[in-house]
Design an enzyme around this catalytic site. Structure first.
Site, PDB file in Angstrom:
ATOM      1  N   LYS A 274       0.674  -1.247  -0.066  1.00  0.00           N
ATOM      2  CA  LYS A 274       0.125   0.028   0.072  1.00  0.00           C
ATOM      3  C   LYS A 274       1.089   1.375  -0.176  1.00  0.00           C
ATOM      4  CE  LYS A 274      -3.849  -1.876   3.018  1.00  0.00           C
ATOM      5  NZ  LYS A 274      -5.058  -1.472   1.789  1.00  0.00           N
ATOM      6  N   ARG A 348     -10.540 -11.313   1.925  1.00  0.00           N
ATOM      7  CA  ARG A 348     -11.045 -12.492   1.125  1.00  0.00           C
ATOM      8  C   ARG A 348     -10.571 -13.772   1.222  1.00  0.00           C
ATOM      9  NH1 ARG A 348     -11.586  -9.035  -4.331  1.00  0.00           N
ATOM     10  NH2 ARG A 348     -11.258  -7.560  -2.800  1.00  0.00           N
TER      11      ARG A 348
END
Length: 488
Positions: A274, A348
């Site tokens: 990130k 996920r």
């Protein structure tokens, strides 16, 4: 903190602060008029001077020389019948104004609210007061907690007392559970690790006989075939944990509701690193797990006759020589293979194995809660949680619970047309579906692992924490989830 409902005669009620509504024409409620008489008309004189602003939920603190109340907080209640949203503003504004005093008694139940009774008003007042008292002090050297220790809600009629007290208890539990979630969310990643979360779950089981806790460690995950979960955890020196907290308040044969929380205690993005800007906020990537802890704590306090399982999928997502790489293919516990195109779509991956594991509890309903996608923030901002479900009835029940609790969700599409975005040339599916409808395709990914039961997904990426000057976890969607569970 002690919350009570009482039929109180304001002329005899000793309190550090009495909270009174004032309408747009400067008229007081019945209790307000009674107190004004005790104060020789002092409140009315102040109102005639125009010191209380006209905007709904404006407040003004008075210190009358007479009467049993040390202080009086006037709250502008507006014109006529209030909407539920307007009443919540009154509740929040008054709670923020009195959190610095040792006790308070609210008479805001004397205003009229559309489609809501006194019990609902009391719930909202207790919830707001409980939330207002929270302050993060764990890592501060000289901070003191807010002193508000007792909060009373006035009940206009004695026949309402039992029902109102029940809703006060619910509001208090919603606040308490939310504050548990806020505290865990606000802890830094070097304290709140997967191991720390596991220890908190074990402590909860020690305190409450109806709760049992078990933890699946990395070795057991490997033996269960949780390749997706482990693909996230293996880049970190912190060991992962799949934590199961079982509350057994219902009958032995009753199928439980299983809550599954994403618990990425810090998310660097892994190899798909990130940007550095605001990366500190990635300590909040375990707010789904924090909300599960909040619900389980509140359920343990309330003791309802239901069965609930809280599952927390806890791991760190870090870059290292062991970390997963874009293009890697892993095998989930379900046997389905996944091509990892972006290691920052890690939530996920831990959740899909947790959803498969959830089936072992033979659930009636499974609800996962996750700070899953930035796309959901773009779609809904921070006001609403994104809601997906494979049964419309479940979606409607959760939306209704959120509306009543003031913790709103919005029903998003989960159509088959979106599933093709997850097609892969090298595995059964890929873990991202591209920029378009990113929150939807993430939910589509999870849906493939929840086909055997009734399931909902709550994307709380926008609602779980605030940025900026008021940076911190919100505790959402604990109120929504508690409302839903207790309505069952």
């Amino acid at each position: 903190m002690q919350f009570t409902a009482k039929v109180s005669d304001i002329s005899k009620q000793r309190t550090a602060c009495a909270i009174l509504p004032v309408d747009s024409k400067n008229r007081l409620s019945a209790s307000g008029d009674a107190l004004d008489s005790e104060c020789s008309g002092f409140i009315g004189k102040v109102l005639k001077r125009g010191d209380l602003a006209s905007k709904t939920a404006s407040t003004l603190l008075l210190t009358p020389a007479e009467g049993k109340a040390d202080r009086v907080l006037l709250v502008r209640s507006g014109d006529g019948v209030l909407s539920q949203a307007e009443f919540r503003k009154l509740a929040r504004a008054s709670a923020a104004a009195v959190k610095g005093y040792k006790d308070a008694c609210s008479y805001l139940t004397e205003v009229e609210v559309a489609d809501a009774d006194t019990a609902w008003q009391a719930q909202q007042l207790a919830l707001a007061a409980g939330l207002a008292t929270y302050k993060f002090t764990r890592c501060l050297s000289d901070a003191k907690p807010n002193p508000l220790a007792k909060f009373a809600v006035h009940v206009p009629e004695r026949k309402q007392l039992k029902a109102v007290q029940e809703q006060v208890d619910l509001g208090a539990a919603q606040a308490s559970g939310s504050n548990v979630a806020r505290e865990l969310g606000n802890l830094p990643g070097n304290i709140c690790t997967p191991t720390y979360l596991a220890s908190q779950a074990k402590e909860l089981a020690k305190k409450h006989a109806k709760i049992t806790t078990s933890v699946v460690d990395a070795k057991k995950m490997q033996s269960l075939g949780m390749g997706a979960f482990m693909s996230v955890a293996k880049g970190s020196d912190e060991p992962p944990a799949l934590i199961a907290m079982q509350y057994k308040g219902g009958k032995a044969g009753d199928k439980p509701v299983v809550l599954v929380g994403k618990g990425i205690t810090f998310d660097t993005g892994g190899i798909s690193l990130k940007p550095g800007m605001a990366m500190d906020e990635m300590k909040f990537d375990m707010c789904g797990a924090a909300s599960v802890f909040g619900v389980m704590n509140a359920i343990a306090e309330l003791g309802p006759a239901i069965n609930v399982v809280g599952l927390v999928a806890a791991a760190e997502n870090m870059p290292s020589g062991r970390a997963s790489k874009p293009g890697d293919v892993v095998t989930s516990m379900s046997g389905k293979t996944i091509e990892i195109l972006n290691t920052d779509a890690e939530g996920r991956l831990v959740l899909c194995d947790a959803l498969t594991y959830a089936a072992k509890f033979k659930p009636d309903v499974v609800i996962d809660i996750a700070t899953l996608t930035g796309a959901c923030v773009i779609a809904l901002g921070n006001h609403a949680t994104g809601l997906y479900a494979n049964r419309d009835e479940l979606a409607q029940a959760l939306i209704a619970a959120g509306e009543r609790a003031g913790d709103r969700a919005w029903h998003m599409p989960l159509w088959d047309e979106y599933q093709s975005a997850l097609d892969s040339n090298f595995a059964d599916m890929q873990n991202i579906g591209g920029r378009e409808a990113g929150s939807v395709t993430a939910a589509c990914f999870l849906s493939r692992f929840a086909e055997d039961y009734t399931w909902a997904h709550l994307d709380i990426a926008g609602s779980a924490w605030n940025s900026g000057a008021n940076k911190g976890a919100t505790g959402r969607p604990v109120p929504l989830l508690l409302e839903y569970l207790l309505n069952r």
